[in-house]
Motif scaffolding. Structure first.
Motif, PDB file in Angstrom:
ATOM      1  N   ASP A 294       0.717  -1.338   0.074  1.00  0.00           N
ATOM      2  CA  ASP A 294      -0.195   0.011   0.127  1.00  0.00           C
ATOM      3  C   ASP A 294       1.038   1.340  -0.065  1.00  0.00           C
ATOM      4  O   ASP A 294       0.572   2.296  -0.149  1.00  0.00           O
ATOM      5  N   VAL A 295       2.041   1.054   0.277  1.00  0.00           N
ATOM      6  CA  VAL A 295       3.045   2.379   0.336  1.00  0.00           C
ATOM      7  C   VAL A 295       3.379   2.869  -1.121  1.00  0.00           C
ATOM      8  O   VAL A 295       3.548   2.321  -2.069  1.00  0.00           O
ATOM      9  N   HIS A 296       2.783   4.217  -1.066  1.00  0.00           N
ATOM     10  CA  HIS A 296       2.976   5.179  -2.239  1.00  0.00           C
ATOM     11  C   HIS A 296       3.758   6.338  -1.781  1.00  0.00           C
ATOM     12  O   HIS A 296       3.312   7.001  -1.031  1.00  0.00           O
ATOM     13  N   LEU A 297       4.664   6.523  -2.506  1.00  0.00           N
ATOM     14  CA  LEU A 297       5.728   7.729  -2.013  1.00  0.00           C
ATOM     15  C   LEU A 297       5.633   8.636  -2.964  1.00  0.00           C
ATOM     16  O   LEU A 297       5.463   8.559  -4.271  1.00  0.00           O
ATOM     17  N   PRO A 298       6.029   9.909  -2.590  1.00  0.00           N
ATOM     18  CA  PRO A 298       5.773  11.191  -3.738  1.00  0.00           C
ATOM     19  C   PRO A 298       6.853  10.741  -4.757  1.00  0.00           C
ATOM     20  O   PRO A 298       8.125  10.385  -4.089  1.00  0.00           O
ATOM     21  N   ASN A 299       6.501  10.886  -5.937  1.00  0.00           N
ATOM     22  CA  ASN A 299       7.480  10.902  -7.008  1.00  0.00           C
ATOM     23  C   ASN A 299       7.903   9.546  -7.101  1.00  0.00           C
ATOM     24  O   ASN A 299       9.011   9.418  -8.019  1.00  0.00           O
ATOM     25  N   MET A 300       7.315   8.492  -6.943  1.00  0.00           N
ATOM     26  CA  MET A 300       7.613   7.256  -6.805  1.00  0.00           C
ATOM     27  C   MET A 300       7.488   6.434  -8.580  1.00  0.00           C
ATOM     28  O   MET A 300       6.595   6.941  -9.105  1.00  0.00           O
ATOM     29  N   LEU A 301       8.521   5.706  -8.623  1.00  0.00           N
ATOM     30  CA  LEU A 301       8.476   5.086  -9.928  1.00  0.00           C
ATOM     31  C   LEU A 301       8.052   3.750  -9.758  1.00  0.00           C
ATOM     32  O   LEU A 301       7.905   3.203  -8.790  1.00  0.00           O
ATOM     33  N   HIS A 302       7.369   2.973 -10.922  1.00  0.00           N
ATOM     34  CA  HIS A 302       6.795   1.640 -10.612  1.00  0.00           C
ATOM     35  C   HIS A 302       7.852   0.855 -11.477  1.00  0.00           C
ATOM     36  O   HIS A 302       8.448   1.021 -12.536  1.00  0.00           O
ATOM     37  N   GLY A 303       8.159  -0.348 -11.037  1.00  0.00           N
ATOM     38  CA  GLY A 303       9.025  -1.293 -11.641  1.00  0.00           C
ATOM     39  C   GLY A 303       8.514  -2.617 -12.087  1.00  0.00           C
ATOM     40  O   GLY A 303       7.320  -2.907 -11.725  1.00  0.00           O
TER      41      GLY A 303
ATOM     42  N   VAL B 235      12.820  -2.910 -15.446  1.00  0.00           N
ATOM     43  CA  VAL B 235      12.347  -1.233 -15.985  1.00  0.00           C
ATOM     44  C   VAL B 235      11.794  -0.582 -14.859  1.00  0.00           C
ATOM     45  O   VAL B 235      10.954  -1.267 -14.006  1.00  0.00           O
ATOM     46  N   ALA B 236      11.817   0.542 -14.408  1.00  0.00           N
ATOM     47  CA  ALA B 236      11.305   1.428 -13.767  1.00  0.00           C
ATOM     48  C   ALA B 236      10.646   2.545 -14.563  1.00  0.00           C
ATOM     49  O   ALA B 236      11.322   3.242 -15.546  1.00  0.00           O
ATOM     50  N   ALA B 237       9.384   3.043 -14.434  1.00  0.00           N
ATOM     51  CA  ALA B 237       8.734   4.048 -15.306  1.00  0.00           C
ATOM     52  C   ALA B 237       7.691   4.466 -14.261  1.00  0.00           C
ATOM     53  O   ALA B 237       7.332   4.190 -13.410  1.00  0.00           O
ATOM     54  N   GLU B 238       6.886   5.601 -14.917  1.00  0.00           N
ATOM     55  CA  GLU B 238       5.948   6.496 -14.396  1.00  0.00           C
ATOM     56  C   GLU B 238       4.672   5.747 -14.111  1.00  0.00           C
ATOM     57  O   GLU B 238       4.157   6.061 -12.879  1.00  0.00           O
ATOM     58  N   THR B 239       4.354   4.611 -14.640  1.00  0.00           N
ATOM     59  CA  THR B 239       3.129   3.932 -14.264  1.00  0.00           C
ATOM     60  C   THR B 239       3.388   2.424 -14.199  1.00  0.00           C
ATOM     61  O   THR B 239       4.277   2.185 -15.103  1.00  0.00           O
ATOM     62  N   PRO B 240       2.719   1.815 -13.518  1.00  0.00           N
ATOM     63  CA  PRO B 240       2.865   0.129 -13.994  1.00  0.00           C
ATOM     64  C   PRO B 240       2.624  -0.149 -14.923  1.00  0.00           C
ATOM     65  O   PRO B 240       3.547  -1.227 -15.527  1.00  0.00           O
TER      66      PRO B 240
ATOM     67  N   ARG C  35      12.052   5.425 -17.169  1.00  0.00           N
ATOM     68  CA  ARG C  35      13.017   6.217 -16.746  1.00  0.00           C
ATOM     69  C   ARG C  35      14.254   5.308 -16.343  1.00  0.00           C
ATOM     70  O   ARG C  35      15.392   5.961 -16.113  1.00  0.00           O
ATOM     71  N   MET C  36      14.313   4.082 -16.428  1.00  0.00           N
ATOM     72  CA  MET C  36      15.446   3.162 -16.152  1.00  0.00           C
ATOM     73  C   MET C  36      15.205   1.859 -16.448  1.00  0.00           C
ATOM     74  O   MET C  36      13.990   1.391 -16.410  1.00  0.00           O
ATOM     75  N   ILE C  37      16.255   1.282 -17.019  1.00  0.00           N
ATOM     76  CA  ILE C  37      16.108   0.012 -17.591  1.00  0.00           C
ATOM     77  C   ILE C  37      17.520  -0.470 -17.262  1.00  0.00           C
ATOM     78  O   ILE C  37      18.720  -0.210 -17.436  1.00  0.00           O
ATOM     79  N   ILE C  38      17.513  -1.814 -16.427  1.00  0.00           N
ATOM     80  CA  ILE C  38      18.908  -2.328 -16.189  1.00  0.00           C
ATOM     81  C   ILE C  38      18.696  -3.922 -16.422  1.00  0.00           C
ATOM     82  O   ILE C  38      17.542  -4.453 -16.603  1.00  0.00           O
ATOM     83  N   SER C  39      19.975  -4.593 -16.606  1.00  0.00           N
ATOM     84  CA  SER C  39      19.966  -5.805 -16.995  1.00  0.00           C
ATOM     85  C   SER C  39      21.177  -6.290 -16.685  1.00  0.00           C
ATOM     86  O   SER C  39      22.215  -5.677 -16.189  1.00  0.00           O
ATOM     87  N   GLY C  40      21.699  -7.720 -17.367  1.00  0.00           N
ATOM     88  CA  GLY C  40      23.126  -7.908 -17.180  1.00  0.00           C
ATOM     89  C   GLY C  40      24.118  -7.033 -18.044  1.00  0.00           C
ATOM     90  O   GLY C  40      25.320  -7.030 -17.707  1.00  0.00           O
TER      91      GLY C  40
END
Lengths: 775, 327
Positions: free
Chosen positions: A57-66, A132-137, A93-98
């Motif tokens: 349930d935790v939603h923080l200001p400015n939070m991204l969704h992974g 990936v992290a983005a503005e919405t799920p 906003r962010m993509i990570i991988s090997g």
């Protein structure tokens, strides 16, 4: 009047346990006034109304969704990852991988080698490939699935029964054997030679999935160099230590919070790769990241109860004396080392008196999701085999199944070094009182009598069990703070998994301080504000934490007595704590209300610190259980209906009769799932993928699969040695005998020994059709 | 995760049809099946057309001739609890009451129930199977324990998931369809499509067409109907095997009737073998035994669903025995 209303949290007229002298541990309780009552949960309203904030349930200001991209193959080498198209999608906003240098981390050390966060070879369907992290799920999910991955699909093995055959693909270069364990006592050959009857049978249990209501996941946020994680976890300190290790951070800069959590059953004893991924993406993006798995993902990659393939060979004398037990198990923890056979043989080693025992456990690798501890690891599986064999032996020697078990009850743990006695065992009473309360003999007879011609047949069965752990142990540090008005805070590192831990602890404090349970406010499961605790699991939370909480409350009383001694100018040993006030034993005119203590007014609070003391030497503490059930089988369709259950449980002192009942009914429900409905199904032939990764195809028992008629019968031996509360663990023993009891009842109804779970119509109707026609 | 789509709530059947005839549109009635399909991305969807603004598609009423008209948007629970349905079309009330769980029956509609997509787990998850336009059936030599024993035709081995459809076929119901080219009536028996005819369709519905109502003819005197369902757990599950019967009795003798299986084939499957054996006969132990044996004649079980033979036989024996007892 005004003064009276300020101490409304004290209760009147209930005895308060004697306060030991400073430095002394309190003796075990005798009678209790609050502990043991059927009190509703202290956080019931919050949980039911939705005001309780769970980690998801935790939603923080400015939070991204992974979101995580997972390998769709059970075994594949990643040749190339191309995220260029995904990176251009809206909101990403962010993509990570090997390919990401910062993500080149060791996730876990495994005997087969270090596991990297992003492995170049995916060894099970659902291992992580990119995130990936983005503005919405939705943007995160879409982008993760827009990442293009070139896989070299490798041959796989998805059935542990095939894993050791020649020519089968290997999961790791060293081969598919993960671990082989052997145990032996006595002389097994001599034991079989001494038997009048020797029987052998093979059994199998299917893989089960945990399926907690709240999926796995976390929210991660960095404040400068400090990381805070809200994780749905059974142990915030376990999450803290792994995250600190993987990210090479000091423990003090990792704060993990899990005030509430929506179920774990063992699968949340540790963090997941998702925890590290969320923390990493939060760091790299400079924004909080929320990453919770979908239900489908939780089915693939955050644990399971491993399948077992067991054989039991047993020898018994005509009088019911067990002479030999030989047990073997082949199992799998999946693609990595994960205790695929752990504790499956424990009941064969330790439940019944038997001088000659041999067990062998072979744990193999397959290309499937790694196992995690699942409510009583190994035990329901072992009981499925051993407890069916006990019934088979009983029939072979013409003995009642309850009587055969009663004949072989040990008072010591035979499988432990030095054969330590149990601090208490009421296994005998569980069998005797359980059978009496259930009406065992009458029900067995009536079921047989009505069997004649109808196609609906009744059967009655039972099984017993003990749990390998359940005694609790150090360490635990808790803090109790008493305010002058008689309200108190408890500061406890342990998580309440939904089992009622907080409620039990509030009752312990109420008992010692003479205050109302609702006057206790509990802060738990936060590495930033509560003290170190081991994860809640192993049915050890109450026997670990409750003694520490009691000690902390006792220290509060000791401090108050010292304050009163100073105020009344008498020796503290002369004073008695009565809740609202403190008085002299000798001279009742010497008394002072707690709120009037000058020292308390100066401090505003009294703090007690409690530690979990050591367990007794050369003894061992375990819960025991015997369960009885009655079932109905439709001989034409193979439908099984469970009519009633009775659980006689020895978990020491009942701490709260309501949560006690909840735990047992929950355990029986899970046992019904193992016995009758649940099964992970892998497409072992062609693709190795899981085909039933949703709540319809993975069949948890529904309310209609669980009988309305469940009787919970606590059997309470007085255990003054285990710990200062006399409580033993309950969560796991409640599910250990259930499935075996059902199988034994089905045998009683049908004459068919069902050795493989689940006993669903698919299996049962076929077995009924295959049986020789009755004359 | 759901894909992105437009959502439209038209106010007339005609407007709904117009929307459904364009692009990759999907009709949304109760949504209990559609949501899962969207989440699993079984088919592309650009537009979801809600039917909830069409109250004329809701409700149960008796027709002038004593038959029944059921609006396609009627909730399954409204059907299973409807006094007239219970009294005169008992098999349909039972079938509607056996669907899913109370929540699903409150939300799910009769039209949606007969138009739902198959539950084959290869079709439902990330396998590009024949029915999704791929080149392979994964079930034929895979995990086929819930698959069909009739009508697979060597191509696709789904079972039709509906409980109400076999009951409607047994009761000789007709579906009224509305589409871009007007209305038409299709007997329920002709509504469903076998994979050998078209492996990517389950019904005869053309693009833009929806079911608007179901009509059931008045039951001939002496008719008794029933529905029996066996599932792997006691609630929230589809049929491993089911049977809808509508038999017309003259005292103890069966005059005529239909026996329709669920969980057996890609469409509600009429067991003409059972019908033939019971027709004109009293349901004696021998007749029942012969009928039970006949129910699986011609069945072609796959590797893991052979239990369905014993299950259908046992179920027919049990159901006919019950019928005989009430005759």
């Amino acid at each position: 009047m005004a003064d009276e209303s300020k101490d409304i949290y004290y209760v009147e007229g209930t005895p308060i346990p004697e306060t030991p002298l400073p430095g002394k541990e309190p003796p075990p309780w005798r009678e209790t006034s609050v502990v043991g009552k059927a009190l509703p949960r202290v956080d019931a309203y919050e949980r039911v109304s939705g005001s309780a904030a769970y980690p998801s349930d935790v939603h923080l200001p400015n939070m991204l969704h992974g979101a995580i991209l997972r390998c769709p193959h059970p075994h594949a080498r990643i040749r190339r990852i191309d995220a260029s198209a995904a990176a251009k999608l809206p909101g990403v906003r962010m993509i990570i991988s090997g390919n990401t240098p910062e993500a080149d981390l060791i996730w876990k050390k495994d005997p087969v080698g270090d596991m990297r966060l992003f492995e170049p070879i995916c060894r099970f369907e659902g291992d992580v490939v990119a995130a990936v992290a983005a503005e919405t799920p939705y943007q995160a999910w879409d982008a993760a699935h827009a990442i293009s991955v070139d896989y070299e699909v490798l041959p796989f093995v998805a059935d542990e029964r095939q894993a050791l055959k020649p020519g089968v693909p290997v999961v790791h270069p060293k081969g598919n054997v993960s671990k082989t364990d052997r145990y032996e006592r006595g002389d097994i050959a001599q034991g079989f030679a001494a038997a009048d009857v020797v029987l052998e049978e093979s059994y199998r249990t299917e893989c089960e999935l945990h399926t907690p209501l709240e999926p796995h996941g976390c929210v991660a946020n960095w404040d400068g160099r400090s990381l805070t994680i809200w994780e749905s976890s059974q142990g915030v300190y376990a999450v803290q230590s792994r995250v600190a290790e993987v990210l090479k951070l000091p423990l003090a800069r990792v704060r993990v919070i899990g005030h509430y959590m929506g179920g774990g059953f063992g699968s949340k004893l540790e963090p997941g790769k998702y925890t590290i991924i969320a923390a990493l993406m939060a760091k790299l993006s400079g924004r909080p990241v929320r990453l919770f798995l979908t239900r489908e993902e939780t089915y693939l990659c955050v644990g399971n109860r491993p399948p077992t393939n067991m054989t039991v060979k047993a020898g018994v004398k005509r009088d019911g004396t067990l002479t030999a037990l030989e047990f073997s198990v082949l199992g799998t923890g999946g693609a990595y080392t994960a205790g695929g056979t752990s504790l499956a043989d424990w009941l064969a080693r330790d439940l019944y008196t038997c001088p000659n025992v041999r067990t062998i456990s072979t744990d193999v690798f397959i290309n499937a999701g790694p196992a995690r501890a699942f409510r009583a690891p190994g035990h329901p599986q072992g009981a499925w085999a051993l407890e069916q064999m006990m019934d088979t032996l009983a029939e072979a020697i013409g003995m009642d199944p309850v009587q055969l078990r009663l004949k072989n009850i040990p008072s010591v743990s035979q499988a432990r070094e030095g054969n330590p006695p149990y601090t208490s065992t009421a296994f005998k009473e569980c069998l005797e009182l359980g059978a009496a309360a259930f009406g065992w003999e009458k029900a067995r007879g009536e079921a047989r009598a009505q069997r004649a011609s109808r196609h609906i047949r009744r059967g009655v069965g039972m099984a017993g069990g003990l749990w390998f752990a359940g005694g609790g142990r150090p360490p635990s540090t808790v803090v109790v703070k008493l305010f002058p008005d008689g309200s108190a805070n408890l500061n406890m590192g342990a998580s309440d998994l939904g089992t009622g831990t907080k409620t039990v602890m509030a009752m312990v404090i109420a008992e010692e301080l003479g205050i109302k349970p609702e006057a206790v406010q509990i802060e738990c499961a936060d590495t930033g504000t509560t003290q170190y605790a081991t994860p809640s699991g192993g049915s050890k939370t109450v026997p670990t934490e409750a003694p520490a909480v009691r000690n902390a409350a006792v220290q509060v009383k000791q401090k108050l007595l010292e304050m009163a001694a100073e105020a009344l100018k008498v020796d503290a040993a002369e004073l008695v704590y009565r809740g609202r006030d403190i008085a002299s034993r000798q001279d009742s005119s010497k008394r002072i209300a707690v709120k009037d203590l000058e020292a308390l007014k100066r401090q505003g609070i009294v703090v007690g610190i409690g530690y979990r003391g050591p367990n007794p030497k050369n003894m061992t503490t375990h819960p025991f259980a015997a369960q009885f059930c009655e079932v109905e089988v439709n001989m034409l369709t193979g439908e099984l209906k469970i009519l009633r259950f009775l659980a006689a449980q020895d978990s020491g002192r009942v701490m709260n009769r309501l949560t006690y009942g909840n735990q047992v009914i929950g355990g029986i429900t899970m046992g019904i799932g193992l016995a009758a409905t649940e099964q992970r199904i892998l497409d072992t032939g062609r693709t190795g993928k899981m085909v039933n990764r949703n709540w319809h195809d993975y069949k948890l028992p529904t309310a209609l699969d669980v009988p309305v008629d469940v009787t919970v019968l606590p059997v309470e031996p007085v255990d003054t040695a285990a710990n200062n509360t006399g409580a033993k663990g309950l969560g796991e023993p409640a599910t250990i005998p259930t499935a075996a009891a059902i199988a034994n009842a089905v045998y009683h109804a049908t004459g068919l020994r069902i050795t493989c779970t689940p006993i669903h119509p698919q299996q049962l109707v076929q077995r009924l059709a295959d049986r020789p026609k009755e004359g | 995760m759901l894909p992105s789509f437009d959502y439209i709530r038209p106010k007339s059947v005609q407007a709904a049809i117009t929307h459904l005839a364009t692009g990759s549109a999907q009709a949304h009635a109760g949504g209990t099946d559609l949501m899962g399909c969207l989440r699993e991305r079984i088919f592309p969807v650009g537009k979801v057309v809600s039917l909830s603004g069409l109250p004329e598609l809701r409700g149960v009423s008796e027709t002038a001739d004593g038959g029944l008209r059921i609006g396609a948007l009627t909730a399954l629970s409204a059907l299973s609890e409807h006094p007239i349905v219970i009294k005169r079309f008992g098999g349909l009330a039972q079938a509607a009451g056996e669907v899913g769980s109370p929540q699903l029956r409150n939300q799910g509609t009769l039209g949606g129930n007969i138009c739902q997509k198959p539950r084959c787990w290869y079709y439902r998850t990330d396998f590009t199977c024949l029915r999704k336009g791929g080149g392979t059936c994964f079930a034929v030599d895979g995990e086929n324990q819930f698959h069909c024993i009739f009508g697979g035709g060597g191509t696709c081995f789904i079972v039709h998931p509906s409980d109400t459809a076999p009951a409607l076929v047994a009761l000789n119901a007709t579906a009224r369809l509305a589409g871009p080219r007007g209305s038409r009536d299709v007997p329920l028996e002709k509504f469903f499509v076998l994979p050998e005819v078209d492996v990517q369709r389950e019904t005869v519905l053309a693009r833009g067409e929806i079911v608007t109502e179901i009509r059931i003819p008045p039951p001939v005197s002496g008719t008794r109907s029933s529905y029996r369902k066996v599932r792997a757990r006691r609630s929230w599950d589809f049929a491993l095997a089911g049977v809808a019967m509508a038999l017309r009795f003259d005292r103890k003798r069966v005059i005529d009737g239909r026996v329709v299986l669920s969980g057996a084939a890609p469409i509600p499957w009429r067991s003409k073998e059972v019908e033939q054996i019971v027709r004109g006969k009293e349901l004696t132990v021998d007749v029942i035994a012969a009928a039970a044996k006949a129910v699986t004649s011609g069945a072609e079980p796959l590797e893991k669903n052979g239990y369905k033979l014993a299950l259908f036989q046992g179920m027919i024996e049990e159901e006919l025995t019950l019928m005989a007892a009430s005759a």
